[in-house]
Write a protein that holds these residues in place. Structure first.
Motif, PDB file in Angstrom:
ATOM      1  N   SER B 121      42.267  26.238  42.178  1.00 37.88           N
ATOM      2  CA  SER B 121      42.046  25.666  40.852  1.00 37.88           C
ATOM      3  C   SER B 121      42.565  26.604  39.771  1.00 37.88           C
ATOM      4  CB  SER B 121      40.576  25.332  40.644  1.00 37.88           C
ATOM      5  OG  SER B 121      39.775  26.424  40.959  1.00 37.88           O
ATOM      6  N   GLY B 122      42.483  27.915  40.015  1.00 38.91           N
ATOM      7  CA  GLY B 122      43.023  28.866  39.046  1.00 38.91           C
ATOM      8  C   GLY B 122      44.513  28.688  38.855  1.00 38.91           C
ATOM      9  N   ILE B 123      45.233  28.481  39.959  1.00 35.36           N
ATOM     10  CA  ILE B 123      46.680  28.274  39.857  1.00 35.36           C
ATOM     11  C   ILE B 123      46.957  26.984  39.080  1.00 35.36           C
ATOM     12  CG2 ILE B 123      48.765  27.758  41.174  1.00 35.36           C
ATOM     13  CD1 ILE B 123      47.739  29.639  43.335  1.00 35.36           C
ATOM     14  N   LEU B 124      46.192  25.949  39.384  1.00 36.52           N
ATOM     15  CA  LEU B 124      46.399  24.681  38.675  1.00 36.52           C
ATOM     16  C   LEU B 124      46.135  24.843  37.174  1.00 36.52           C
ATOM     17  CD1 LEU B 124      44.922  22.099  41.167  1.00 36.52           C
ATOM     18  CD2 LEU B 124      47.304  22.537  40.617  1.00 36.52           C
ATOM     19  N   PHE B 125      45.071  25.566  36.846  1.00 37.33           N
ATOM     20  CA  PHE B 125      44.790  25.785  35.429  1.00 37.33           C
ATOM     21  C   PHE B 125      45.891  26.605  34.779  1.00 37.33           C
ATOM     22  CE2 PHE B 125      40.684  24.384  33.677  1.00 37.33           C
ATOM     23  CZ  PHE B 125      40.239  23.652  34.763  1.00 37.33           C
ATOM     24  N   ARG B 126      46.421  27.560  35.537  1.00 35.25           N
ATOM     25  CA  ARG B 126      47.500  28.353  34.967  1.00 35.25           C
ATOM     26  C   ARG B 126      48.688  27.462  34.621  1.00 35.25           C
ATOM     27  NH1 ARG B 126      48.479  32.141  38.720  1.00 35.25           N
ATOM     28  NH2 ARG B 126      50.493  31.565  39.524  1.00 35.25           N
ATOM     29  N   GLY B 227      28.447  35.815  34.895  1.00 29.32           N
ATOM     30  CA  GLY B 227      29.339  35.963  33.746  1.00 29.32           C
ATOM     31  C   GLY B 227      29.906  37.367  33.660  1.00 29.32           C
ATOM     32  N   LEU B 228      29.045  38.361  33.847  1.00 27.53           N
ATOM     33  CA  LEU B 228      29.500  39.751  33.730  1.00 27.53           C
ATOM     34  C   LEU B 228      30.409  40.138  34.894  1.00 27.53           C
ATOM     35  CD1 LEU B 228      26.285  41.583  32.532  1.00 27.53           C
ATOM     36  CD2 LEU B 228      28.373  41.203  31.238  1.00 27.53           C
ATOM     37  N   ALA B 229      30.185  39.518  36.041  1.00 28.18           N
ATOM     38  CA  ALA B 229      30.936  39.929  37.232  1.00 28.18           C
ATOM     39  C   ALA B 229      32.171  39.068  37.465  1.00 28.18           C
ATOM     40  CB  ALA B 229      30.032  39.883  38.454  1.00 28.18           C
ATOM     41  N   MET B 230      32.510  38.231  36.521  1.00 29.11           N
ATOM     42  CA  MET B 230      33.653  37.337  36.730  1.00 29.11           C
ATOM     43  C   MET B 230      34.948  38.131  36.937  1.00 29.11           C
ATOM     44  SD  MET B 230      36.440  35.856  35.075  1.00 29.11           S
ATOM     45  CE  MET B 230      36.164  35.876  33.317  1.00 29.11           C
ATOM     46  N   PHE B 231      35.727  37.710  37.908  1.00 26.40           N
ATOM     47  CA  PHE B 231      36.970  38.419  38.196  1.00 26.40           C
ATOM     48  C   PHE B 231      38.051  37.455  38.649  1.00 26.40           C
ATOM     49  CE2 PHE B 231      39.342  40.236  41.894  1.00 26.40           C
ATOM     50  CZ  PHE B 231      40.289  40.919  41.152  1.00 26.40           C
ATOM     51  N   LEU B 232      37.717  36.668  39.664  1.00 28.82           N
ATOM     52  CA  LEU B 232      38.738  35.855  40.316  1.00 28.82           C
ATOM     53  C   LEU B 232      39.371  34.843  39.367  1.00 28.82           C
ATOM     54  CD1 LEU B 232      40.111  35.531  42.963  1.00 28.82           C
ATOM     55  CD2 LEU B 232      38.336  33.966  43.693  1.00 28.82           C
ATOM     56  N   GLU B 233      38.568  34.222  38.517  1.00 28.51           N
ATOM     57  CA  GLU B 233      39.097  33.222  37.594  1.00 28.51           C
ATOM     58  C   GLU B 233      40.192  33.839  36.733  1.00 28.51           C
ATOM     59  OE1 GLU B 233      35.984  33.525  38.335  1.00 28.51           O
ATOM     60  OE2 GLU B 233      34.972  31.578  38.454  1.00 28.51           O
ATOM     61  N   SER B 234      39.881  35.013  36.187  1.00 31.52           N
ATOM     62  CA  SER B 234      40.853  35.687  35.339  1.00 31.52           C
ATOM     63  C   SER B 234      42.067  36.126  36.161  1.00 31.52           C
ATOM     64  CB  SER B 234      40.183  36.884  34.682  1.00 31.52           C
ATOM     65  OG  SER B 234      41.086  37.917  34.463  1.00 31.52           O
ATOM     66  N   TYR B 235      41.818  36.616  37.345  1.00 28.82           N
ATOM     67  CA  TYR B 235      42.913  37.092  38.208  1.00 28.82           C
ATOM     68  C   TYR B 235      43.877  35.956  38.516  1.00 28.82           C
ATOM     69  CZ  TYR B 235      45.056  39.879  41.926  1.00 28.82           C
ATOM     70  OH  TYR B 235      45.940  40.596  42.701  1.00 28.82           O
ATOM     71  N   MET B 236      43.345  34.769  38.762  1.00 27.81           N
ATOM     72  CA  MET B 236      44.202  33.641  39.094  1.00 27.81           C
ATOM     73  C   MET B 236      44.897  33.070  37.864  1.00 27.81           C
ATOM     74  SD  MET B 236      44.066  33.756  42.160  1.00 27.81           S
ATOM     75  CE  MET B 236      45.447  32.626  42.236  1.00 27.81           C
ATOM     76  N   LEU B 237      44.190  33.016  36.771  1.00 30.71           N
ATOM     77  CA  LEU B 237      44.746  32.412  35.559  1.00 30.71           C
ATOM     78  C   LEU B 237      45.943  33.205  35.048  1.00 30.71           C
ATOM     79  CD1 LEU B 237      43.884  29.887  34.124  1.00 30.71           C
ATOM     80  CD2 LEU B 237      42.463  31.230  32.613  1.00 30.71           C
ATOM     81  N   TRP B 238      45.902  34.526  35.201  1.00 28.69           N
ATOM     82  CA  TRP B 238      47.008  35.349  34.727  1.00 28.69           C
ATOM     83  C   TRP B 238      47.869  35.847  35.884  1.00 28.69           C
ATOM     84  CZ3 TRP B 238      42.709  35.154  31.490  1.00 28.69           C
ATOM     85  CH2 TRP B 238      42.984  34.816  30.168  1.00 28.69           C
ATOM     86  N   ALA B 239      47.730  35.239  37.036  1.00 27.00           N
ATOM     87  CA  ALA B 239      48.546  35.594  38.180  1.00 27.00           C
ATOM     88  C   ALA B 239      48.551  37.085  38.446  1.00 27.00           C
ATOM     89  CB  ALA B 239      49.979  35.106  37.985  1.00 27.00           C
ATOM     90  N   GLY B 240      47.381  37.694  38.418  1.00 26.02           N
ATOM     91  CA  GLY B 240      47.316  39.121  38.678  1.00 26.02           C
ATOM     92  C   GLY B 240      46.364  39.737  37.690  1.00 26.02           C
ATOM     93  N   ASN B 241      46.283  41.037  37.760  1.00 24.83           N
ATOM     94  CA  ASN B 241      45.252  41.714  37.008  1.00 24.83           C
ATOM     95  C   ASN B 241      45.716  42.145  35.621  1.00 24.83           C
ATOM     96  OD1 ASN B 241      42.680  42.566  36.793  1.00 24.83           O
ATOM     97  ND2 ASN B 241      42.830  44.193  38.283  1.00 24.83           N
ATOM     98  N   SER B 242      46.987  41.860  35.310  1.00 27.35           N
ATOM     99  CA  SER B 242      47.501  42.315  34.024  1.00 27.35           C
ATOM    100  C   SER B 242      47.724  41.118  33.112  1.00 27.35           C
ATOM    101  CB  SER B 242      48.824  43.043  34.207  1.00 27.35           C
ATOM    102  OG  SER B 242      48.649  44.125  35.061  1.00 27.35           O
TER     103      SER B 242
END
Lengths: 491, 298
Positions: B121-126, B227-242
């Motif tokens: 779903s992260g890729i789709l949102f991206r 909420g504080l521990a969110m990681f994967l959503e952001s990682y997928m939305l920006w295709a990586g950690n940057s």
């Protein structure tokens, strides 16, 4: 009684699910284990591999940028070599590299009947592979025998006591013929840990067909002023549809060019990093292009990405600087068919423009150092094989023919049997012969140091500075000072 | 015979039953926690592990990227609390009432997104949020006569994308929690309220909300942490950690970046402990204010 059985079953199910997480992955190779003594029969999963999609690209300009997947699932696995040979594992982040090593392995096995090797090649996405390797080396378990490491990531693996095998002895027979500086980038305290692939000379790629239709002759462009003038012409003649180039927000190629042209480097003798003066010049010039509508910001941050390649294909930009390895991005194979990004004969290669005439016109960008880990079953044998595969004359010719890279053995550049071979796909595709350009700039290819602090700075620049300057119009001097402050925190 | 006696002994049985939990808790939680604390005072490199005292923590104080990460995680958490507690509660009440037809269908529709993988779903949102004029969101903007925008290069729109993904995914789950809470409310309370002349709103205000409190507190507590521990959503939305200018960087993203990508496990441990402390403080304060620790009045 029934209830007892049921509860036993439930317990068993729970117990298995408890351990389910631990097992996976270890036997993923078995599927392909029976496969192919024929290396070339690599799957076509390969061709998509060049698809790189790390918008904020970690590093300067790696030869390959991260893929989008976050799973550590390998893209392709294949085993080559006889079962009787010493079995090794090898990882890469580019399928094409593994295919090349597989071919060289077959040659090795033919020439060394008493020292046979069998290698299982696995291709992982860029980020996953480097992360996995770091963890494996840190914990002392699970590393492959051989592994590709991208140049920008390399300093990470030299921290502390490198958990890699010294290649000095294995490389020794070949070193005299090769460009010394390419070994130094993978070395620590005089010990060489990586076998280099190519020089990565940066050149300008010009879409000559497009440019000449707007009355621009790329051969007359010598300085960045000429280049800016040409950009104005292109912008006017195309009514703003086509731009001369795109500037990067997720890659530092342009900055490396500026540095090399001014003969600067960002590190001093102690390895401390200072933002070079030349960056200010380059970024100010680029910000001017953006403000005047002469350039666009590279889609996805830089051009070695899905969006970047699309912009080139759509003719949105007429030129860009990239290292010679970018040639391979124009040509890829899918399902065994040659698939070119654009029609042959349209694109030309030329030395980069300079700020003032007489400055050196190129810089080595990107690169892959192949390492032997200290967890290898037979590190000496692995080291000998990889030195042979990448640094011998045959190996270098293979790298050129398979991958289209400007190999470290410069005598290959002058071997007319190779340079004039018009059946070669790269020579056939480009309007100019890449070797003519290479030989012209041979003495001008600058080298830039990459160490741990550089790694930090580049990361900061790619994430913050370039975006702030190109997208938000932040003052260049101010943005660079912030970058300096960020790196000072670490050094 | 002895074995049977042992197994059927009432004294031993409870320990046998909790043993798997104790073991996994010790191995996978207690041990890593202690070792993280130790590591946060160390600099860890292959073959070179040394104690650096408070160096990692003093560096954290000066580290701007870390401050951005805290700010992002915090903003995200606050917004998820605002969006993912009242609305699911409302939906639960509606689905549970006679006002909505085919309630099973709505439950399924709202719950379905949580069964998808965040990676997919992260890729789709991206793709929906790319900056090209052809992306769904930009098509939508164009439909209303607006210019396309670079959604994922701007802090506000980037956070919007993250929150949309979170709401799409978690509304159904939180709704289910509230639904199960609603099932526990005795119907006779509503009947007697009706007899006393309470209208719909008053029933909701004076019966539903107070009696849902335990559920609400539970959802609140896990949402604060999630909420504080969110990681994967952001990682997928920006295709990586940057992400550009770190607009999508979260605390856990920063931990990953330092620990794995930059090979600074000691520093990353310090980041992780700060996250733990923040989450603990917020939740303890919240639980005290909600009176969870008070003894029940009799």
């Amino acid at each position: 009684m029934k209830r007892k059985v049921l509860s036993a079953l439930l317990c068993a199910a729970m117990a298995t699910s408890l351990f389910a997480g631990c097992g996976g992955g270890s036997d993923d190779k078995s599927a392909d284990n029976a496969a192919t003594d024929d290396a070339a029969a690599g799957d076509d999963a390969a061709s998509d591999d060049a698809a790189a999609d790390d918008a904020a690209g970690d590093d300067a300009a790696e030869e390959e940028v991260a893929e989008e997947s976050t799973e550590a699932a390998p893209d392709a696995v294949s085993t080559v070599g006889p079962d009787s040979g010493t079995h090794m594992e090898m990882w890469s982040f580019v399928e094409m590299h593994n295919e090349f090593y597989a071919k060289m392995l077959e040659k090795w096995n033919e020439e060394n009947p008493d020292r046979q090797i069998q290698i299982t090649f696995t291709t992982y996405p860029f980020g996953d592979m480097h992360n996995k390797l770091i963890m494996a080396l840190q914990t002392g378990e699970g590393a492959p025998d051989l592994c590709d490491i991208e140049r920008g990531q390399f300093p990470n693996f030299l921290q502390g006591e490198p958990q890699l095998y010294a290649l000095n002895d294995a490389l020794e027979p070949y070193m005299a013929d090769l460009v010394q500086s390419r070994f130094d980038i993978y070395a620590k305290d005089g010990t060489y840990y990586g076998a280099p692939t190519h020089v990565g000379a940066t050149v300008m790629y010009y879409n000559d067909e497009l440019l000449s239709s707007y009355g621009v002759d790329y051969k007359t462009i010598k300085t960045w002023d000429d280049y800016t003038e040409a950009a104005k012409k292109v912008n006017e003649a195309s009514g703003g549809e086509v731009k001369m180039t795109s500037v990067d927000t997720g890659g530092t190629d342009w900055l490396w060019i500026a540095m090399a042209e001014h003969g600067e480097d960002y590190t001093d003798a102690e390895g401390k990093v200072t933002v070079p003066e030349s960056w200010n010049k380059m970024l100010t010039m680029q910000q001017g292009w953006i403000n005047d509508g002469l350039a666009i910001v590279s889609p996805d941050g830089q051009l070695d990405t899905e969006g970047g390649r699309q912009a080139i294909m759509d003719g949105k930009i007429a030129s860009f600087p990239k290292a010679l390895w970018y040639m391979s991005r124009f040509l890829s194979y899918s399902n065994g068919e040659l698939d070119t990004m654009d029609a042959p004969g349209k694109w030309a290669i030329a030395p980069c423009p300079v700020f003032e005439e007489g400055q050196p016109r190129s810089v080595g960008i990107g690169g892959t150092g192949t390492v032997v880990t200290n967890q290898s079953v037979d590190p000496a044998l692995a080291a000998e094989f990889i030195s042979y595969a990448k640094c011998s004359y045959d190996g270098c010719v293979g790298i050129w023919e398979e991958l289209g890279f400007d190999v470290c053995n410069t005598s290959v550049w002058k071997d007319t049997a190779i340079t004039q071979d018009t059946s070669n796909k790269y020579i056939a595709f480009f309007k100019t012969n890449p070797f003519d350009v290479l030989n012209e700039i041979e003495k001008e290819i600058g080298a830039v140091t990459v160490n741990q602090n550089v790694f930090v700075l580049q990361d900061y620049i790619n994430v913050n500075t370039l975006n702030a300057i190109m997208e938000d119009g932040q003052d260049v001097t101010e943005a660079l000072q912030e970058a300096q402050d960020a790196v000072d925190l670490e050094q | 015979m002895k074995v049977k006696k042992f197994l059927y002994s009432q004294k031993v049985a409870p320990y046998v039953f909790v043993l798997p939990f104790i073991i996994s808790f010790t191995i996978f939680w207690i041990y890593p926690l202690i070792s993280t604390v130790t590591m946060s005072f160390q600099s860890i490199l292959p073959g070179q592990v040394e104690f650096v005292r408070l160096e990692n923590y003093t560096k954290l104080l000066k580290d701007k990227a870390f401050h951005i990460a805290i700010k992002n995680s915090f903003t995200y958490m606050v917004w998820t609390l605002i969006l993912l507690i009242p609305f699911p509660m409302l939906f639960a009440v509606l689905v549970d009432s006679n006002l909505v037809k085919a309630s099973g269908f709505w439950k399924a529709v709202l719950y379905l997104p949580s069964l998808t993988s965040v990676v997919i779903s992260g890729i789709l949102f991206r793709l929906m949020f790319t900056e090209y004029p052809t992306s769904q969101m930009n098509k939508l903007l164009a439909f209303f006569g607006n210019e396309p925008m670079a959604w994922l290069k701007n802090g506000t729109t980037g956070m919007f994308a993250l929150l949309l993904l979170a709401c799409w995914r978690w509304t159904g789950v939180n709704m289910l929690y509230f639904l199960s809470g609603l099932k526990g409310i005795d119907a006779s309370l509503y009947e007697s309220a009706e007899i006393d002349g309470a209208n719909g709103w008053e029933k909701f205000r004076y019966i539903t909300i107070p009696l849902l409190k335990p559920t609400t507190i539970y959802v609140l507590t896990i949402s604060v942490y999630a909420g504080l521990a969110m990681f994967l959503e952001s990682y997928m939305l920006w295709a990586g950690n940057s992400s550009p200018k770190n607009i999508g960087l979260t605390i856990v993203g920063y931990l990953y970046k330092r620990g794995i990508e930059k090979n600074q496990l000691g520093y990353a441990s310090a980041v992780g402990l700060v996250l733990l402390v923040i989450a603990l403080i917020i939740n303890i304060v919240q639980l005290i204010l909600n009176g969870t620790f008070k003894k029940e009045e009799r």
